[in-house]
Design a protein around this motif. Structure first.
Motif, PDB file in Angstrom:
ATOM      1  N   THR A 195       0.906  -1.193   0.216  1.00 35.28           N
ATOM      2  CA  THR A 195       0.058   0.025  -0.067  1.00 35.28           C
ATOM      3  C   THR A 195       0.963   1.238   0.115  1.00 35.28           C
ATOM      4  OG1 THR A 195      -1.567  -1.161   1.448  1.00 35.28           O
ATOM      5  CG2 THR A 195      -1.970   1.136   1.179  1.00 35.28           C
ATOM      6  N   ARG A 196       0.729   2.018  -1.014  1.00 33.02           N
ATOM      7  CA  ARG A 196       1.457   3.269  -0.996  1.00 33.02           C
ATOM      8  C   ARG A 196       0.823   4.347  -0.304  1.00 33.02           C
ATOM      9  NH1 ARG A 196       2.194   5.437  -7.138  1.00 33.02           N
ATOM     10  NH2 ARG A 196       3.224   3.472  -7.268  1.00 33.02           N
ATOM     11  N   LYS A 197       1.694   4.996   0.395  1.00 35.64           N
ATOM     12  CA  LYS A 197       1.324   6.399   0.975  1.00 35.64           C
ATOM     13  C   LYS A 197       2.011   7.354   0.255  1.00 35.64           C
ATOM     14  CE  LYS A 197       2.352   4.826   5.070  1.00 35.64           C
ATOM     15  NZ  LYS A 197       2.929   4.446   6.386  1.00 35.64           N
ATOM     16  N   ASP A 240       2.963  -0.851  -8.968  1.00 33.86           N
ATOM     17  CA  ASP A 240       2.055  -0.776  -7.489  1.00 33.86           C
ATOM     18  C   ASP A 240       3.195  -1.067  -6.314  1.00 33.86           C
ATOM     19  OD1 ASP A 240       2.788  -3.316  -8.392  1.00 33.86           O
ATOM     20  OD2 ASP A 240       0.655  -4.070  -7.794  1.00 33.86           O
TER      21      ASP A 240
END
Lengths: 260, 282
Positions: free
Chosen positions: B4-6, B200
């Motif tokens: 999960t990219r922030k 991703d």
């Protein structure tokens, strides 16, 4: 070649200084513009430069005294004798004073003492902060005074020297010509005030007292080195007071209560 | 398994030369990246500065000594110190390099490349999993710049990086400058690199300057980001979308204002890329 074999050979080539064309060629690919030996040599050059840079950060006065070229030579010799064995490159220089003591320069036998002082200053800079106790925090029952033991803040070192390291450091700091080395066995205390690192040479009796106190001896023994003076009690009180005022003391442990 | 990219914006590295300004006012940047090892001490000025900065902006911990690719055992002492620092600072994420720098208990304090082999992939994946378990979080691994290609290599670097990231379930810190430097040094097309990695999993980007030594590029981080790296940054954003980006400037460090200016340029380039993506999507 397995991963372990690859790493063993590459490590030897990149840290050993001289790179052999044969070994480098077995390990890595040459291209028309850059041979294998040259490619591995890039890493060898960076290895030495990085370690010398790390020493320069911790020993700026020693570097200034020796000059860039001699300091780099010293750093490379030191790296061969004491390869870094800690993930933190900031720990690399911890054996340098001992290294210089074993191999003193004929014209500057005081380099080891200067290095020891600079290393202590670096260590103190990074030590944990513990709030020092003020005079009001050190109230002692007179009956228990002699058996009490002092607790010191972490950011304090006592450095034993064989030459006048503090005057040499001061001259280099001021940009003055370094004084010639003079045999002067003594001790220097190094501590921190806020973010500033300070140091001061101690008289022999105060140095012996501090050494004893740092070793956890009771105040009766800590004060003993002042016994040779006519004003021994006053001198001991003055020394202990200055330790408190300079923020060296974190607290005091009362001695065991004597049986009634 | 997923990453999960922030997106926390545009950051700069925390360097000692800027400590006075960092203490005097909030950092003029979205976030700050701190070299983990420089703050593992028990106390002192650096840690005090980092804690002050952390109260004001997010902090990312970026390590250089994990030596994830080494055949030496992982250092439990190092991992313990990193975990303690992470508990103290609560970083947005933790990163290190897909590299090695220790052998036989000796540390080179460098980021040496790995041979791109299946054996090395398996070796690194196992260690990344152990590190992630120890830290209780995913880490990001950065592609190092390199000057050698090992004869043992069986795949291109981008495939090696991708395999490690997928199998270890970790993120990628893509150093755009390192892609450019390595592409020149090894003669590959940097676009192949960008096309070959899982977009991703890219959680952060690095931009930096380098030195042209004639027959090769040296990754020096001592100057502004050159035009070729800005171009590659645009190509990267077009493929992976907006990503938290940091400008590295570690030698000949400029005044804080100049560093921030370089970081703001990255923000502008990203804004252009967002507009371009919207236009293409319309």
């Amino acid at each position: 070649m397995t991963l372990a074999e690859t790493q063993a050979l590459f490590h030897a080539l990149a840290t050993g200084g001289a790179v052999s064309a044969g070994d480098a060629g077995r390990l890595v690919v040459s291209t028309p513009g850059l041979e294998a030996e040259e490619r591995v040599g890039i890493y060898a050059g960076m290895y030495a430069a990085r370690l010398v840079d790390a020493l320069a950060a911790d020993f700026p006065k020693l570097r200034g005294l020796l000059g860039e070229t001699s300091f780099a030579g010293l750093g490379e010799a030191y790296a061969r004798a004491h390869p870094s064995d800690h993930p933190d490159i900031g720990r690399f220089g911890r054996h340098l004073a001992g290294f210089l003591r074993l191999l003193p320069a004929p014209d500057r036998p005081d380099l080891a003492d200067l290095a020891a002082l600079e290393w202590a200053r670096s260590e103190v800079f990074f030590e944990a902060h513990v709030e020092p106790a003020g005079r009001e925090g050190l109230a002692l029952e007179p009956a228990g005074f002699l058996a009490a033991r002092l607790r010191f803040v972490p950011a304090l070192r006592l450095v034993r020297v064989h030459h006048g390291a503090a005057p040499l450091w001061r001259a280099l700091e001021a940009g003055e010509p370094p004084p010639p080395p003079a045999a002067a066995p003594g001790a220097v205390a190094v501590w921190r005030n806020g973010f500033d690192v300070l140091h001061a040479a101690l008289e022999p009796d105060e140095a012996a007292a501090l050494e004893s106190a740092l070793a956890g001896e009771p105040l009766e023994r800590v004060c003993a080195p002042f016994g040779g003076r006519a004003d021994g009690a006053e001198a001991a009180f003055a020394a202990l007071s200055s330790w408190v005022d300079d923020g060296w003391i974190a607290g005091v442990e009362p001695g065991p209560r004597s049986a009634a | 398994m997923a990453f999960t990219r922030k997106h926390i914006g545009h950051g700069i590295g925390l360097r000692t030369t800027h400590f006075p300004e960092m203490l005097a006012a909030p950092p003029p940047t979205d976030w700050v990246e701190a070299i983990s090892e420089n703050f593992m001490s028990a106390g002192g000025r650096p840690l005090a500065v980092l804690e002050k900065v952390r109260r004001e902006v997010p902090v990312v911990l970026h390590g250089v000594s994990l030596s994830i690719g080494s055949t030496d055992p992982l250092s439990e002492g190092y991992l313990g110190a990193l975990a303690a620092l992470a508990a103290r600072i609560e970083p947005a994420w933790i990163s290190d390099h897909l590299a090695w720098g220790s052998h036989g208990g000796r540390y080179a304090h460098d980021l040496w490349p790995l041979p791109h082999t299946e054996e090395a992939v398996r070796h690194v994946v196992g260690r990344v999993r152990r590190v992630q378990d120890r830290l209780g979080r995913q880490i990001l691994l950065e592609n190092p710049s390199s000057y050698v290609s090992f004869r043992a290599s069986e795949m291109p670097e981008w495939q090696f990086l991708s395999e490690v990231a997928r199998r270890a379930d970790c993120g990628i810190l893509l150093d755009v400058n390192n892609v450019h430097v390595s592409a020149r040094n090894h003669g590959f097309d940097p676009i192949d690199y960008l096309d070959g990695i899982p977009a991703d999993r890219v959680g952060q980007l690095h931009l930096a300057g380098h030195s042209d030594r004639g027959r090769y590029l040296l990754d020096t981080h001592d100057d502004e980001v050159p035009a070729a790296v800005w171009d590659l940054y645009r190509e990267t954003l077009a493929r992976v979308g907006p990503v938290s980006t940091l400008v590295e400037w570690d030698d000949h460090v400029p005044p804080l204002g100049r560093l921030v200016q370089e970081s703001e340029r990255a923000r502008d380039v990203e804004a252009d890329a967002r507009r371009l993506r919207r236009t293409e999507a319309a």
